[in-house]
Motif scaffolding. Structure first.
Motif, PDB file in Angstrom:
ATOM      1  N   TYR A  72       0.863  -1.182   0.000  1.00 28.42           N
ATOM      2  CA  TYR A  72       0.000   0.000   0.000  1.00 28.42           C
ATOM      3  C   TYR A  72       0.899   1.232   0.000  1.00 28.42           C
ATOM      4  N   GLN A  73       0.361   2.347  -0.466  1.00 29.16           N
ATOM      5  CA  GLN A  73       1.117   3.589  -0.532  1.00 29.16           C
ATOM      6  C   GLN A  73       0.596   4.607   0.475  1.00 29.16           C
ATOM      7  N   THR A  74       1.507   5.393   1.027  1.00 28.94           N
ATOM      8  CA  THR A  74       1.148   6.494   1.929  1.00 28.94           C
ATOM      9  C   THR A  74       1.866   7.754   1.456  1.00 28.94           C
ATOM     10  N   GLN A  75       1.392   8.891   1.907  1.00 34.66           N
ATOM     11  CA  GLN A  75       1.993  10.156   1.506  1.00 34.66           C
ATOM     12  C   GLN A  75       3.105  10.609   2.455  1.00 34.66           C
ATOM     13  N   GLN A  76       3.237   9.907   3.573  1.00 37.63           N
ATOM     14  CA  GLN A  76       4.328  10.202   4.483  1.00 37.63           C
ATOM     15  C   GLN A  76       4.837   8.909   5.119  1.00 37.63           C
ATOM     16  N   LYS A  77       6.017   8.966   5.676  1.00 36.45           N
ATOM     17  CA  LYS A  77       6.603   7.777   6.274  1.00 36.45           C
ATOM     18  C   LYS A  77       5.761   7.291   7.451  1.00 36.45           C
ATOM     19  N   GLU A  78       5.659   5.959   7.565  1.00 30.78           N
ATOM     20  CA  GLU A  78       4.918   5.381   8.687  1.00 30.78           C
ATOM     21  C   GLU A  78       5.882   4.867   9.738  1.00 30.78           C
ATOM     22  N   ASN A  79       5.449   4.926  10.986  1.00 26.50           N
ATOM     23  CA  ASN A  79       6.224   4.370  12.093  1.00 26.50           C
ATOM     24  C   ASN A  79       5.871   2.896  12.213  1.00 26.50           C
ATOM     25  N   ILE A  80       6.679   2.044  11.600  1.00 23.33           N
ATOM     26  CA  ILE A  80       6.370   0.613  11.517  1.00 23.33           C
ATOM     27  C   ILE A  80       7.211  -0.157  12.525  1.00 23.33           C
ATOM     28  N   SER A  81       6.553  -0.839  13.426  1.00 18.74           N
ATOM     29  CA  SER A  81       7.260  -1.651  14.422  1.00 18.74           C
ATOM     30  C   SER A  81       7.466  -3.071  13.896  1.00 18.74           C
ATOM     31  N   GLU A  82       8.408  -3.762  14.500  1.00 15.33           N
ATOM     32  CA  GLU A  82       8.681  -5.138  14.105  1.00 15.33           C
ATOM     33  C   GLU A  82       7.510  -6.048  14.475  1.00 15.33           C
ATOM     34  N   VAL A  83       7.203  -6.969  13.585  1.00 16.90           N
ATOM     35  CA  VAL A  83       6.126  -7.924  13.836  1.00 16.90           C
ATOM     36  C   VAL A  83       6.634  -9.042  14.741  1.00 16.90           C
ATOM     37  N   ASN A  84       5.859  -9.403  15.745  1.00 15.77           N
ATOM     38  CA  ASN A  84       6.229 -10.491  16.643  1.00 15.77           C
ATOM     39  C   ASN A  84       6.179 -11.822  15.896  1.00 15.77           C
ATOM     40  N   THR A  85       7.317 -12.494  15.831  1.00 20.66           N
ATOM     41  CA  THR A  85       7.390 -13.757  15.088  1.00 20.66           C
ATOM     42  C   THR A  85       7.421 -14.976  16.008  1.00 20.66           C
ATOM     43  N   GLU A  86       7.102 -14.780  17.278  1.00 21.92           N
ATOM     44  CA  GLU A  86       7.045 -15.915  18.193  1.00 21.92           C
ATOM     45  C   GLU A  86       5.793 -16.746  17.901  1.00 21.92           C
ATOM     46  N   PHE A  87       5.970 -18.072  17.890  1.00 26.62           N
ATOM     47  CA  PHE A  87       4.822 -18.953  17.664  1.00 26.62           C
ATOM     48  C   PHE A  87       4.982 -20.150  18.581  1.00 26.62           C
ATOM     49  N   ILE A  88       4.277 -20.121  19.689  1.00 25.03           N
ATOM     50  CA  ILE A  88       4.431 -21.170  20.697  1.00 25.03           C
ATOM     51  C   ILE A  88       3.074 -21.813  20.971  1.00 25.03           C
ATOM     52  N   LEU A  89       3.028 -23.124  20.919  1.00 21.73           N
ATOM     53  CA  LEU A  89       1.816 -23.862  21.250  1.00 21.73           C
ATOM     54  C   LEU A  89       2.034 -24.631  22.552  1.00 21.73           C
ATOM     55  N   PRO A  90       0.998 -24.784  23.372  1.00 19.80           N
ATOM     56  CA  PRO A  90       1.155 -25.393  24.708  1.00 19.80           C
ATOM     57  C   PRO A  90       1.142 -26.917  24.688  1.00 19.80           C
ATOM     58  N   TYR A  91       1.908 -27.506  23.797  1.00 18.57           N
ATOM     59  CA  TYR A  91       1.929 -28.968  23.700  1.00 18.57           C
ATOM     60  C   TYR A  91       3.376 -29.460  23.743  1.00 18.57           C
ATOM     61  N   GLU A  92       3.633 -30.461  24.568  1.00 20.14           N
ATOM     62  CA  GLU A  92       4.952 -31.102  24.544  1.00 20.14           C
ATOM     63  C   GLU A  92       5.111 -31.874  23.240  1.00 20.14           C
ATOM     64  N   ILE A  93       4.030 -32.521  22.803  1.00 19.16           N
ATOM     65  CA  ILE A  93       3.966 -33.191  21.512  1.00 19.16           C
ATOM     66  C   ILE A  93       2.793 -32.574  20.749  1.00 19.16           C
ATOM     67  N   GLU A  94       3.038 -32.131  19.519  1.00 24.90           N
ATOM     68  CA  GLU A  94       1.970 -31.492  18.747  1.00 24.90           C
ATOM     69  C   GLU A  94       1.254 -32.483  17.831  1.00 24.90           C
ATOM     70  N   ASP A  95       2.017 -33.409  17.256  1.00 30.18           N
ATOM     71  CA  ASP A  95       1.438 -34.324  16.263  1.00 30.18           C
ATOM     72  C   ASP A  95       1.839 -35.770  16.547  1.00 30.18           C
ATOM     73  N   ILE A  96       0.896 -36.670  16.297  1.00 31.19           N
ATOM     74  CA  ILE A  96       1.175 -38.104  16.358  1.00 31.19           C
ATOM     75  C   ILE A  96       0.721 -38.736  15.041  1.00 31.19           C
ATOM     76  N   ILE A  97       1.574 -39.585  14.480  1.00 27.76           N
ATOM     77  CA  ILE A  97       1.219 -40.360  13.288  1.00 27.76           C
ATOM     78  C   ILE A  97       1.111 -41.822  13.686  1.00 27.76           C
ATOM     79  N   ILE A  98       0.018 -42.455  13.299  1.00 26.32           N
ATOM     80  CA  ILE A  98      -0.136 -43.897  13.531  1.00 26.32           C
ATOM     81  C   ILE A  98      -0.216 -44.593  12.182  1.00 26.32           C
ATOM     82  N   ASP A  99       0.757 -45.436  11.902  1.00 25.19           N
ATOM     83  CA  ASP A  99       0.704 -46.306  10.729  1.00 25.19           C
ATOM     84  C   ASP A  99       0.121 -47.646  11.175  1.00 25.19           C
ATOM     85  N   ALA A 100      -0.966 -48.043  10.534  1.00 31.15           N
ATOM     86  CA  ALA A 100      -1.642 -49.279  10.933  1.00 31.15           C
ATOM     87  C   ALA A 100      -1.752 -50.243   9.760  1.00 31.15           C
TER      88      ALA A 100
END
Length: 335
Positions: A72-100
């Motif tokens: 997008y375009q603006t007519q003046q400079k914007e004060n842009i802060s860094e985006v938080n890139t942390e991504f934490i899920l509350p699981y010790e194990i997130e995925d399980i695959i079962i081959d049967a």
């Protein structure tokens, strides 16, 4: 003076020959020559009087980005802060695959699940009835796991297409059903039931890297920058009941008939590859797709092993970031 900025959901990844812009909200991406990476990665890019003002391709690129709502375009400079890139899920194990091996084997293995995780995948290679599926789904539901993906071979005599639809409608815990070895490829209307002509035959089918399997979403993008995009927080039970990080991996942490998943999940060696990210892997670290691609450690080129950890490129990837090509194909500039 006008200035150009990317929307917050758009992120740029630098590659050797080409770089990509990924829109994590819309799940799309496209490629552009890396020579433009430095200017596009800036904040408040001058719309005029920039080093590429007279470059017709760059102007065409900007027009494309604005038209498709990446910038997008603006007519003046914007004060842009860094985006938080942390991504934490509350699981010790997130995925399980079962081959049967079959439906009865699936029932036995799901009865052994004793840990909570986010999602579980069933891969059933042999005969399985709809009653088997209901039984195993109920086993998983009792633990509190909220998402199940089912991959199974087509067998109209055991489970009809109507039965799959009924199973899906009655169990909102099912995220997707993939029926393989089907006479025709199609998607069932109004559901996430997919029929494909490819046959599910063994775990050796894993590890394929292709554009059709890329995942340009927030979870994959952010996780891949710090962890392994395939093995991090994953547990599997292979066809023989061996507990592994992935069914295709060689190392076993015991058999499900003799050791619990909860005990196996606490073994330090299980986490061997969890922190091996794409930026650590030879060739992959120069690839523009590294944050939206999975990373197979079961099938690799075996040419970069340091301290017993394999940092080689996945064996089943045919992309060359130094040429910007999938084998002999021409590079795709826009996707």
């Amino acid at each position: 003076m006008s200035y150009i900025n990317f929307y917050a959901c758009c992120h740029i990844t630098k590659g050797f020959t080409y770089s990509i812009i990924t829109d994590l909200e819309r799940g799309i991406y496209f490629s552009f020559p890396t020579e433009y990476f430095e200017i596009l990665s800036q904040k408040n890019i001058p719309a005029q009087n920039n080093p590429y003002s007279s470059d017709p391709y760059f102007q065409e690129l900007l027009n494309f980005l604005e038209k498709n709502k990446f910038i997008y375009q603006t007519q003046q400079k914007e004060n842009i802060s860094e985006v938080n890139t942390e991504f934490i899920l509350p699981y010790e194990i997130e995925d399980i695959i079962i081959d049967a091996a079959n439906g009865e084997d699936l029932n036995y293995k799901t009865e052994k699940i004793d840990i909570f995780c986010e999602a579980i995948q069933f891969r059933i290679y042999g005969d399985c009835t709809v009653d088997n599926l209901y039984h195993s789904i109920n086993n998983i539901r009792a633990i509190g796991i909220s998402s199940i993906e089912i991959i199974i071979n087509y067998n109209e005599q055991l489970i009809t297409q109507e039965a799959y639809a009924d199973l899906y409608q009655k169990n909102n815990i099912i995220s997707r059903i993939i029926v393989m070895n089907s006479p025709e490829a199609k998607k069932a209307e109004g559901s996430s039931i997919l029929f494909t002509t490819s046959k599910l035959s063994s775990c050796e089918q894993c590890g394929i890297i292709s554009e059709s399997l890329f995942m340009p979403n927030q979870r994959t993008f952010l996780t891949s920058q710090k962890f392994n995009s395939c093995l991090n927080k994953k547990l599997s039970i292979d066809i023989n009941g061996e507990i592994k990080n992935c069914p295709s991996m060689k190392e076993s942490f015991g058999n499900i008939s003799e050791i619990s998943l909860s005990k196996a999940s606490g073994m330090p060696s299980l986490k061997k590859y969890w922190d091996v990210k794409k930026d650590d892997i030879e060739i992959c670290k120069d690839c523009e797709f590294r944050y939206i691609c999975t990373d197979c450690r079961a099938y690799t080129q075996q040419d970069e092993i340091i301290n017993d950890i394999d940092y080689s490129k996945p064996l089943k990837c045919s992309y060359d970031p130094y040429e910007g090509k999938w084998f002999s194909e021409k590079p795709i500039l826009y996707k």
